[in-house]
Design an enzyme around this catalytic site. Structure first.
Site, short mmCIF file in Angstrom:
data_model
loop_
_atom_site.label_atom_id
_atom_site.label_comp_id
_atom_site.label_asym_id
_atom_site.label_seq_id
_atom_site.Cartn_x
_atom_site.Cartn_y
_atom_site.Cartn_z
N LYS A 196 0.86 -1.18 0.00
CA LYS A 196 0.00 0.00 0.00
C LYS A 196 0.90 1.23 0.00
O LYS A 196 1.56 1.54 1.00
CB LYS A 196 -0.92 0.00 1.22
CG LYS A 196 -1.91 1.15 1.21
CD LYS A 196 -2.86 1.06 2.39
CE LYS A 196 -3.90 2.17 2.34
NZ LYS A 196 -4.79 2.12 3.51
N LYS A 251 -1.90 -1.75 -4.08
CA LYS A 251 -2.78 -0.58 -4.05
C LYS A 251 -1.94 0.70 -4.07
O LYS A 251 -1.02 0.81 -3.26
CB LYS A 251 -3.62 -0.65 -2.77
CG LYS A 251 -4.57 0.53 -2.59
CD LYS A 251 -5.27 0.45 -1.24
CE LYS A 251 -6.21 1.65 -1.12
NZ LYS A 251 -6.91 1.69 0.17
ZN ZN Z 1 -6.15 3.31 7.44
#
Ligand code: ZN
Length: 302
Positions: A196, A251
């Site tokens: 992420k 992501k």
């Molecule tokens: Zn978060």
């Protein structure tokens, strides 16, 4: 293969042959649909920066689930807007929190529909960070782990089929796996937001869950990945796999297709990719301006 004996255009001559030789397909069964749930009754409030996406009250969920089923979309991932936020994100791990109640509402309507939950603190903390802060405003890793584990267990108890930690704390997959197993939920898989990035593309999402204003000028750079790094992404995945995750995630999607390909190649695990709010909003905004065709570009992206 050489021209003129080989002519690639032969297999592009019409829609039928193009369809027959197409290498990649997406189907509705590939999708996980994000839902934003909030307290109240009869609410379906459009998210300004995400046209066509809504914050829904619990009573609106059955109709939404029916629509998704009719479209062939098999799963949702839930994000919550709590009734109140505090320093320690209490509603994240409250057994009657908004997400826990949303799981129950969906399962009461359709026990078979697959419900995934986002496990994080940022929707519930008054400061908008994904964990608990110390006096200097730094996210404390190991204290946060205990709360994340607690949150995941309350989701499982409410009936979630899968949990998806998105916080990027070190050791969260192991902590959640241990807590789930200890409470009798060894069958509940973990989809880890392993890669992420600290991305600017999350802007509209933070509007959707109301964390943008709270976060102010502070960043998540001390826990989310530096977008210039790719070896580090592989190390994050290796940790999550070792800690017991069942699926990996990259992501955002589009700016990180190289990472996605590398992760799939190196780990041979199921890999999810998150088309984030900013990617969606860019397509919508360009379409609204008449600059590109939303549907065509969306399919091409996916
Ligand atoms: Zn978060």
């Amino acid at each position: 293969m050489q021209f003129p004996s080989y002519r690639p255009r032969r297999l592009r001559a019409n829609a039928t042959i193009r369809r027959m030789v197409r290498e990649t397909a997406v189907s509705p069964s590939d999708f996980i649909y994000p839902l934003f749930v909030k307290p109240g009754k009869g609410l379906k409030d459009e998210i300004k920066s995400m046209p066509g996406q809504y914050q829904l009250s619990l009573d609106m969920l059955p109709a939404e689930i029916d629509e998704l089923k009719a479209l062939g979309i098999p799963a949702v991932i839930l994000f919550g807007l709590p009734s109140s936020k505090d320093e320690v994100g209490s509603e994240a791990y409250d057994e009657h929190g908004i997400v826990q109640e949303a799981i129950r509402a969906i399962k009461a309507h359709d026990p078979e529909f697959y419900v995934i939950t986002d496990v994080c603190m940022c929707e519930y903390t008054s400061h908008g960070h994904c964990g608990i802060l110390d006096d200097r405003g730094c996210v404390i890793n190991d204290v946060t782990l205990e709360l994340l584990a607690k949150e995941a267990v309350t989701h499982a108890e409410a009936g979630a089929d899968m949990v998806a930690p998105s916080d990027m704390m070190d050791g969260r997959v192991a902590a959640i796996r241990a807590a789930l197993d200890a409470e009798g939920f060894s069958d509940i898989p973990i989809m880890a937001y392993s890669v992420k990035y600290a991305s600017g593309y999350y802007g509209p999402f933070r509007d959707a869950v109301g964390s943008a204003a709270n976060l102010g000028k502070s960043s998540k750079d001390t826990y989310q990945l530096d977008f210039a790094n790719s070896d580090e992404a592989i190390r994050e995945c290796a940790l999550d796999v070792a800690e017991g995750c069942d699926m990996l995630m990259v992501k955002p999607g589009l700016p990180y297709l190289d990472i996605l390909a590398r992760v799939k190649d190196e780990f041979k695990m199921p890999v999810a990719v998150y088309q984030v709010s900013g990617e969606f909003a860019m397509l919508k905004a360009a379409h609204a301006n008449g600059w590109l065709d939303y549907k065509k570009c969306l399919l091409e992206t996916l």
